[in-house]
Design a protein around this motif. Structure first.
Motif, PDB file in Angstrom:
ATOM      1  N   TYR A  99      -4.243  70.898  59.401  1.00 29.02           N
ATOM      2  CA  TYR A  99      -5.152  69.871  58.115  1.00 29.02           C
ATOM      3  C   TYR A  99      -4.869  68.490  58.847  1.00 29.02           C
ATOM      4  CZ  TYR A  99      -4.241  66.607  54.396  1.00 29.02           C
ATOM      5  OH  TYR A  99      -4.456  65.368  53.641  1.00 29.02           O
TER       6      TYR A  99
ATOM      7  N   THR B 135       1.839  63.238  53.744  1.00 27.95           N
ATOM      8  CA  THR B 135       0.869  64.510  53.848  1.00 27.95           C
ATOM      9  C   THR B 135       2.535  65.392  54.153  1.00 27.95           C
ATOM     10  OG1 THR B 135       0.067  63.601  55.947  1.00 27.95           O
ATOM     11  CG2 THR B 135      -1.180  63.888  54.036  1.00 27.95           C
TER      12      THR B 135
ATOM     13  N   GLU C 286      -8.657  66.461  59.309  1.00 29.07           N
ATOM     14  CA  GLU C 286      -8.915  65.266  59.258  1.00 29.07           C
ATOM     15  C   GLU C 286      -9.487  64.404  59.738  1.00 29.07           C
ATOM     16  OE1 GLU C 286      -9.079  64.800  55.904  1.00 29.07           O
ATOM     17  OE2 GLU C 286      -8.220  65.964  54.285  1.00 29.07           O
TER      18      GLU C 286
ATOM     19  N   PHE D  58      -0.125  72.516  58.710  1.00 28.83           N
ATOM     20  CA  PHE D  58      -0.007  71.074  58.552  1.00 28.83           C
ATOM     21  C   PHE D  58      -1.234  70.302  59.593  1.00 28.83           C
ATOM     22  CE2 PHE D  58       1.991  66.920  59.606  1.00 28.83           C
ATOM     23  CZ  PHE D  58       1.287  66.727  58.525  1.00 28.83           C
TER      24      PHE D  58
ATOM     25  N   TYR E 125      -1.817  72.746  52.154  1.00 26.99           N
ATOM     26  CA  TYR E 125      -2.763  72.315  53.190  1.00 26.99           C
ATOM     27  C   TYR E 125      -4.497  73.112  53.466  1.00 26.99           C
ATOM     28  CZ  TYR E 125       1.334  70.011  54.102  1.00 26.99           C
ATOM     29  OH  TYR E 125       2.442  69.181  54.866  1.00 26.99           O
TER      30      TYR E 125
END
Length: 291
Positions: free
Chosen positions: A88, A109, A92, A85, A153
């Protein structure tokens, strides 16, 4: 001997990760990216320490009650969705995903990661993800669900990085997106190797290799580009200017434009440096689009 080799590899990965953690300077990227990358390295270090302690108990190098090994196993498994996570979210932020500013983005998310962690620690009582006895640890009926959440993810980052890479014009920017994809490839290859040769310490070196590759790539990009905005830095700008001056003559001139961001300090003072970084990234993106 196998346990000793396992611990040596883990210790080596731990030392390398700690070195990366303490050498991640404030100029590596934007403020939020730096915090997330450091957090990722910190969780990886926790994972290494936990995995080493578990191996010591599992190999009977030191007597360890089986329920203590169960707790260590839960911590180790839980570190994986947390790392996925964070990677991820970091990716992003680095790719400037437009939905990051939406209020629902983080809770939605983060939900798979939170569900995984809750299920993992509740398995100490329920056995849904794993269960233990005095002999060994075993996978529970929902173990694959946690692996799927982790994969989602990594898959989302890969898809987004591929799309951004296709649209990018700069070779260095394309290379930066490629390093995000390799973060998936290294653990994926390690997972295949572990399925062929069980109980081999492949995952830790693979994750560390991906982190190290990304760190080196960013350091290389900093030679000629600004880490926050991706624009050419002073060194590269001086080189380009020298090239244009050498080529310039009466029939081949060039223009030099200079811009100033009005009242930029007010953004930092009122909204904080994270919003200031975002403002600079927005300005840089606009300049790249019109160049």
């Amino acid at each position: 001997m196998a346990a000793v080799n396992y611990l040596i590899i883990n210790l080596s990965c731990l030392i390398c990760a700690a070195i990366l953690l303490f050498h991640t300077g404030d100029d590596l990227a934007g403020a939020l990216e730096i915090h997330l990358f450091r957090l990722l390295l910190a969780v990886f270090c926790i994972f290494m320490i936990d995995d080493s302690l578990w191996e010591i108990g599992d190999s009977h190098m030191i007597y360890m009650p089986w329920h203590v090994r169960s707790v260590l196993n839960a911590v180790g498994i839980a570190c994986q969705p947390v790392m996925c996570f964070i990677w991820y979210l970091f990716s992003e932020v680095r790719m400037k995903y437009q939905l990051l500013g939406r209020k629902w983005f983080l809770p939605v998310t983060a939900a798979p990661m939170l569900i995984s962690v809750i299920l993992i620690f509740s398995s100490l009582q329920t056995g849904l993800i794993f269960y233990s006895d005095a002999v060994s640890e075993y996978h529970g009926p929902l173990y694959d669900l946690v692996m799927v959440f982790d994969f989602i993810y990594l898959l989302l980052v890969t898809i987004h990085a591929v799309i951004k890479s296709i649209r990018a014009k700069s070779r260095s920017i394309k290379k930066g997106y490629f390093t995000m994809i390799t973060f998936v490839l290294f653990p994926f290859a390690a997972g295949i190797l572990d399925s062929i040769v069980p109980n081999t310490p492949t995952m830790a070196p693979s994750i560390l290799s991906a982190l190290l590759l990304f760190f080196v790539n960013v350091q290389e990009m900093q030679i000629y580009s600004d880490a926050l905005t991706g624009l050419n830095n002073r060194r590269r700008s001086d080189q380009i200017l020298e090239e244009y001056i050498e080529k310039a003559d009466a029939s081949n001139g060039f223009y030099l434009f200079m811009i100033d961001v009005n009242r930029f300090k007010l953004i930092n003072d009122k909204y904080g440096h994270l919003e200031g970084d975002r403002a600079l990234q927005t300005i840089a993106s606009s300049l790249i689009q019109v160049s």
